[in-house]
Design a protein around this motif. Sequence first.
Motif, PDB file in Angstrom:
ATOM      1  N   LEU A  28       0.845  -1.189   0.000  1.00 46.97           N
ATOM      2  CA  LEU A  28       0.000   0.000   0.000  1.00 46.97           C
ATOM      3  C   LEU A  28       0.884   1.243   0.000  1.00 46.97           C
ATOM      4  N   PRO A  29       0.402   2.362  -0.507  1.00 39.84           N
ATOM      5  CA  PRO A  29       1.164   3.611  -0.389  1.00 39.84           C
ATOM      6  C   PRO A  29       1.318   3.995   1.080  1.00 39.84           C
ATOM      7  N   LYS A  30       2.454   4.563   1.417  1.00 39.06           N
ATOM      8  CA  LYS A  30       2.679   4.978   2.801  1.00 39.06           C
ATOM      9  C   LYS A  30       1.644   6.001   3.237  1.00 39.06           C
ATOM     10  N   ALA A  31       1.239   6.871   2.327  1.00 41.22           N
ATOM     11  CA  ALA A  31       0.249   7.898   2.667  1.00 41.22           C
ATOM     12  C   ALA A  31      -1.078   7.258   3.057  1.00 41.22           C
ATOM     13  N   THR A  32      -1.443   6.163   2.398  1.00 37.58           N
ATOM     14  CA  THR A  32      -2.689   5.460   2.727  1.00 37.58           C
ATOM     15  C   THR A  32      -2.619   4.877   4.125  1.00 37.58           C
ATOM     16  N   VAL A  33      -1.484   4.272   4.443  1.00 36.10           N
ATOM     17  CA  VAL A  33      -1.294   3.704   5.779  1.00 36.10           C
ATOM     18  C   VAL A  33      -1.400   4.790   6.835  1.00 36.10           C
ATOM     19  N   SER A  34      -0.740   5.912   6.626  1.00 36.91           N
ATOM     20  CA  SER A  34      -0.769   7.013   7.590  1.00 36.91           C
ATOM     21  C   SER A  34      -2.186   7.570   7.760  1.00 36.91           C
ATOM     22  N   THR A  35      -2.912   7.721   6.644  1.00 33.69           N
ATOM     23  CA  THR A  35      -4.270   8.258   6.688  1.00 33.69           C
ATOM     24  C   THR A  35      -5.212   7.331   7.452  1.00 33.69           C
ATOM     25  N   LEU A  36      -5.086   6.026   7.223  1.00 33.47           N
ATOM     26  CA  LEU A  36      -5.942   5.070   7.913  1.00 33.47           C
ATOM     27  C   LEU A  36      -5.707   5.081   9.421  1.00 33.47           C
TER      28      LEU A  36
END
Length: 318
Positions: A28-36
Amino acid sequence: MNKLQAMEVFVQVVDAGGFTRAADNMQLPKATVSTLIQSLEATLSVKLLHRTTRQVSVTADGAAYYERCLRILSDVREAEESLSRTRLSPSGRLRVDAPTGLASDVLIPALPDFFTRYPDIQLELGCSDRTIDLIEEGVDCAVRGGVLGDSNLIARRVGILQFVTCATPDYLDRYGRPVHPDELMRHRCVNYFSSRTGKLFDWDFSRDGHRIQVALPGHIAVNDTNAYIAAGLAGLGILQMPNFMMEPMLKDGRFEQLLDDWSTDPLPVHVVYPQNRHLSAKVRVFVEWVAELFSNHPGMRLPKAAPPTRPTPFEVAI
């Protein structure tokens, strides 16, 4: 926000110790992980993770939530698999780690059979003689040789390795043939050292109840199976390697067996996986397949009586 996905991401971040590695493990994109994670914290109105520029650690609330997430995700997977088991074969990405020699000589040649049985599994097979951290590197299970010392892993013993002492004809022409283990002290031996500790591994020999364990002299030590065999082929010294790897080269004359009236301690082989993980169908079938494969391999099958094992961890010259 998909709550289950957020919970899975949170568990991965805690296990991996950071957002980047968790994102890589889940593809997954790192940004997606951070947002979740941010959305999950906002929904719960608690701080789950301490974040610094160097590391991520779990808070007290996060630790309690982590344990609940593990149980919930395990229940969900079990429910899904119980419904699909009768109509679908295991599927998805399976990450496995195995020692180089064992992977190239035993596992990979047999993989056509595995994929015939389980065509929907995408296998990622890491091959090295380095002992990895399964949780940190996002690996589902690993094949390991030696005495296990990691209490955080569940292990199933699937086989043993028998060892042979050998050297090239060229080496024996130059230095002579030892007829007793004590004579090895006057020879050159290729040593193997631990990637983790740097320690050289001792050699052992047994005959008629008499056991010898020695540290042998050598001009070279390596920590990779291919390099170890290459050093032997170059005539740099005597080797001690698993039978299954040396048998073809003994048959074609590249090596000659030495001290064949002495035996060496067998090395146990296990499949290991993290104990805080639900054993998914794809991991389960792979473990069962490996156990079956080794049980049919003349050089690796477990005897009816459990053999002795090496007294010290051996990080794997196989």
